[in-house]
Design a protein around this motif. Sequence first.
Motif, PDB file in Angstrom:
ATOM      1  N   GLN A  76      44.720  35.718  35.946  1.00  0.00           N
ATOM      2  CA  GLN A  76      43.822  36.856  36.178  1.00  0.00           C
ATOM      3  C   GLN A  76      44.396  37.795  37.237  1.00  0.00           C
ATOM      4  O   GLN A  76      44.916  37.356  38.252  1.00  0.00           O
ATOM      5  CB  GLN A  76      42.452  36.351  36.629  1.00  0.00           C
ATOM      6  CG  GLN A  76      41.387  37.443  36.670  1.00  0.00           C
ATOM      7  CD  GLN A  76      39.993  36.855  36.810  1.00  0.00           C
ATOM      8  OE1 GLN A  76      39.515  36.146  35.931  1.00  0.00           O
ATOM      9  NE2 GLN A  76      39.354  37.132  37.923  1.00  0.00           N
ATOM     10  N   VAL A  77      44.306  39.097  36.972  1.00  0.00           N
ATOM     11  CA  VAL A  77      44.686  40.120  37.947  1.00  0.00           C
ATOM     12  C   VAL A  77      43.506  41.070  38.126  1.00  0.00           C
ATOM     13  O   VAL A  77      42.620  41.148  37.271  1.00  0.00           O
ATOM     14  CB  VAL A  77      45.941  40.900  37.507  1.00  0.00           C
ATOM     15  CG1 VAL A  77      47.175  40.008  37.517  1.00  0.00           C
ATOM     16  CG2 VAL A  77      45.754  41.541  36.131  1.00  0.00           C
ATOM     17  N   TRP A  78      43.499  41.802  39.242  1.00  0.00           N
ATOM     18  CA  TRP A  78      42.396  42.727  39.520  1.00  0.00           C
ATOM     19  C   TRP A  78      42.959  44.067  39.989  1.00  0.00           C
ATOM     20  O   TRP A  78      43.065  44.315  41.191  1.00  0.00           O
ATOM     21  CB  TRP A  78      41.454  42.132  40.573  1.00  0.00           C
ATOM     22  CG  TRP A  78      40.202  42.935  40.780  1.00  0.00           C
ATOM     23  CD1 TRP A  78      39.642  43.822  39.914  1.00  0.00           C
ATOM     24  CD2 TRP A  78      39.356  42.930  41.933  1.00  0.00           C
ATOM     25  NE1 TRP A  78      38.495  44.373  40.442  1.00  0.00           N
ATOM     26  CE2 TRP A  78      38.296  43.835  41.682  1.00  0.00           C
ATOM     27  CE3 TRP A  78      39.394  42.238  43.143  1.00  0.00           C
ATOM     28  CZ2 TRP A  78      37.292  44.079  42.618  1.00  0.00           C
ATOM     29  CZ3 TRP A  78      38.389  42.481  44.063  1.00  0.00           C
ATOM     30  CH2 TRP A  78      37.339  43.387  43.807  1.00  0.00           C
ATOM     31  N   PRO A  79      43.361  44.940  39.065  1.00  0.00           N
ATOM     32  CA  PRO A  79      43.910  46.240  39.453  1.00  0.00           C
ATOM     33  C   PRO A  79      42.955  47.099  40.270  1.00  0.00           C
ATOM     34  O   PRO A  79      43.388  48.020  40.975  1.00  0.00           O
ATOM     35  CB  PRO A  79      44.217  46.900  38.098  1.00  0.00           C
ATOM     36  CG  PRO A  79      44.409  45.762  37.165  1.00  0.00           C
ATOM     37  CD  PRO A  79      43.428  44.715  37.615  1.00  0.00           C
ATOM     38  N   LEU A  80      41.638  46.823  40.179  1.00  0.00           N
ATOM     39  CA  LEU A  80      40.639  47.625  40.901  1.00  0.00           C
ATOM     40  C   LEU A  80      40.337  47.087  42.298  1.00  0.00           C
ATOM     41  O   LEU A  80      39.410  47.555  42.961  1.00  0.00           O
ATOM     42  CB  LEU A  80      39.346  47.696  40.092  1.00  0.00           C
ATOM     43  CG  LEU A  80      39.459  48.447  38.752  1.00  0.00           C
ATOM     44  CD1 LEU A  80      38.214  48.223  37.910  1.00  0.00           C
ATOM     45  CD2 LEU A  80      39.675  49.925  38.982  1.00  0.00           C
ATOM     46  N   ASN A  81      41.107  46.138  42.756  1.00  0.00           N
ATOM     47  CA  ASN A  81      40.901  45.558  44.083  1.00  0.00           C
ATOM     48  C   ASN A  81      40.993  46.653  45.159  1.00  0.00           C
ATOM     49  O   ASN A  81      41.980  47.387  45.209  1.00  0.00           O
ATOM     50  CB  ASN A  81      41.975  44.490  44.332  1.00  0.00           C
ATOM     51  CG  ASN A  81      41.684  43.636  45.558  1.00  0.00           C
ATOM     52  OD1 ASN A  81      41.069  44.081  46.517  1.00  0.00           O
ATOM     53  ND2 ASN A  81      42.154  42.410  45.532  1.00  0.00           N
ATOM     54  N   PRO A  82      39.977  46.776  46.026  1.00  0.00           N
ATOM     55  CA  PRO A  82      40.029  47.807  47.066  1.00  0.00           C
ATOM     56  C   PRO A  82      41.087  47.538  48.134  1.00  0.00           C
ATOM     57  O   PRO A  82      41.511  48.467  48.835  1.00  0.00           O
ATOM     58  CB  PRO A  82      38.616  47.768  47.674  1.00  0.00           C
ATOM     59  CG  PRO A  82      38.103  46.404  47.363  1.00  0.00           C
ATOM     60  CD  PRO A  82      38.705  46.029  46.045  1.00  0.00           C
ATOM     61  N   GLU A  83      41.517  46.274  48.267  1.00  0.00           N
ATOM     62  CA  GLU A  83      42.610  45.970  49.203  1.00  0.00           C
ATOM     63  C   GLU A  83      43.928  46.309  48.513  1.00  0.00           C
ATOM     64  O   GLU A  83      44.708  45.447  48.125  1.00  0.00           O
ATOM     65  CB  GLU A  83      42.557  44.500  49.615  1.00  0.00           C
ATOM     66  CG  GLU A  83      41.318  44.140  50.425  1.00  0.00           C
ATOM     67  CD  GLU A  83      41.369  42.700  50.913  1.00  0.00           C
ATOM     68  OE1 GLU A  83      42.424  42.263  51.396  1.00  0.00           O
ATOM     69  OE2 GLU A  83      40.349  42.009  50.782  1.00  0.00           O
ATOM     70  N   TRP A  84      44.177  47.595  48.418  1.00  0.00           N
ATOM     71  CA  TRP A  84      45.202  48.132  47.530  1.00  0.00           C
ATOM     72  C   TRP A  84      46.613  47.618  47.843  1.00  0.00           C
ATOM     73  O   TRP A  84      47.303  47.101  46.965  1.00  0.00           O
ATOM     74  CB  TRP A  84      45.152  49.657  47.601  1.00  0.00           C
ATOM     75  CG  TRP A  84      46.225  50.334  46.823  1.00  0.00           C
ATOM     76  CD1 TRP A  84      46.304  50.457  45.467  1.00  0.00           C
ATOM     77  CD2 TRP A  84      47.389  50.975  47.351  1.00  0.00           C
ATOM     78  NE1 TRP A  84      47.446  51.143  45.113  1.00  0.00           N
ATOM     79  CE2 TRP A  84      48.115  51.480  46.255  1.00  0.00           C
ATOM     80  CE3 TRP A  84      47.874  51.191  48.638  1.00  0.00           C
ATOM     81  CZ2 TRP A  84      49.315  52.168  46.417  1.00  0.00           C
ATOM     82  CZ3 TRP A  84      49.069  51.890  48.801  1.00  0.00           C
ATOM     83  CH2 TRP A  84      49.780  52.362  47.699  1.00  0.00           C
ATOM     84  N   GLU A  85      47.040  47.741  49.077  1.00  0.00           N
ATOM     85  CA  GLU A  85      48.406  47.330  49.423  1.00  0.00           C
ATOM     86  C   GLU A  85      48.600  45.820  49.236  1.00  0.00           C
ATOM     87  O   GLU A  85      49.585  45.377  48.641  1.00  0.00           O
ATOM     88  CB  GLU A  85      48.728  47.721  50.865  1.00  0.00           C
ATOM     89  CG  GLU A  85      48.865  49.224  51.069  1.00  0.00           C
ATOM     90  CD  GLU A  85      49.173  49.582  52.510  1.00  0.00           C
ATOM     91  OE1 GLU A  85      50.137  49.023  53.072  1.00  0.00           O
ATOM     92  OE2 GLU A  85      48.449  50.427  53.078  1.00  0.00           O
ATOM     93  N   LYS A  86      47.664  45.043  49.746  1.00  0.00           N
ATOM     94  CA  LYS A  86      47.749  43.584  49.617  1.00  0.00           C
ATOM     95  C   LYS A  86      47.747  43.183  48.136  1.00  0.00           C
ATOM     96  O   LYS A  86      48.476  42.276  47.718  1.00  0.00           O
ATOM     97  CB  LYS A  86      46.594  42.917  50.354  1.00  0.00           C
ATOM     98  CG  LYS A  86      46.614  41.380  50.293  1.00  0.00           C
ATOM     99  CD  LYS A  86      45.434  40.784  51.046  1.00  0.00           C
ATOM    100  CE  LYS A  86      45.495  39.264  51.046  1.00  0.00           C
ATOM    101  NZ  LYS A  86      45.502  38.669  49.701  1.00  0.00           N
TER     102      LYS A  86
END
Length: 291
Positions: free
Chosen positions: A268-278
């Motif tokens: 699973q990946v989450w491209p919408l993660n707000p912790e963008w750089e991490k």
Amino acid sequence: MKQILIVLVAALFFVSCGNQKGKQAETESKVITVSILPQRTFVEKIVGDDFAVNVLIPPGSSPAAYTLLPSQLKDISKSAVWFRIGYIGFEHSWKDKVAQANPKMKVINISEGLDLIADKMEQHGDHMHIDGVDPHVWLAPLMVKQMSKVILDEVVALNPEKKEEYTANYKKFAEECDQLDAELKAKLEPYKGRKFIVFHPSLSYYAREFGLDQYSLETGGKEPTPQHMKSVVDMANKENIRVIYIQSEFDREHARVFADEIKGKIVQVWPLNPEWEKNLRDMTDTLIANF
């Protein structure tokens, strides 16, 4: 005496109404609306906490087919500007309703001028007509740097007194984007040309930026046909690929069937993660671990 009191009460009433209207206008000018969570991060990198940032698509929802809630339209009515990604499905289907909720709100497509990935690009007179644009521009650091300059120009117009501060914040974030891009390129250099498989084609710009080759089960926003599924299975077996990446918002059934066919696993990946750089660092490490 009574007349004097009446005049004083009336004056206080109008002053109070004026103050309320002033406060309401000030509140509305201090709200920025964005479409997705990573955009909130980009805005806050520049403005800090000077503005409240209203995010339209909540965690766990798909941007392709999201339906706005009535309460969200109310929040939109308080916004000075809406920063659109530009080509997300719900932005097109809801743009008229959003405009009705706040006709005074400025609408900015922050993808304007980017080197977009599209199914078809045709010259129409003095402009370019684009069909089937991949909207996932926020997953390439150098594109985020470009989009953040658009954000900077607009927030400076909203709050010109903070121009120097916002410009300094933007320059710092732009340097962070450059550093992240260089870091990920160095990490992925040994894997240039490697193929990976996703259910939904969300990593197209990332793949282009770092020299990778993305294959997607979903095509044109539709579920895979048996023929397409077979072709990707054949490619995976030929390349010894044993992983398919999927976003949490999508149904895992097709991914499960595919994983069974290649005797592999779902990651699973989450491209919408707000912790963008991490998130970009973590996704890079995950891809490398599975190459």
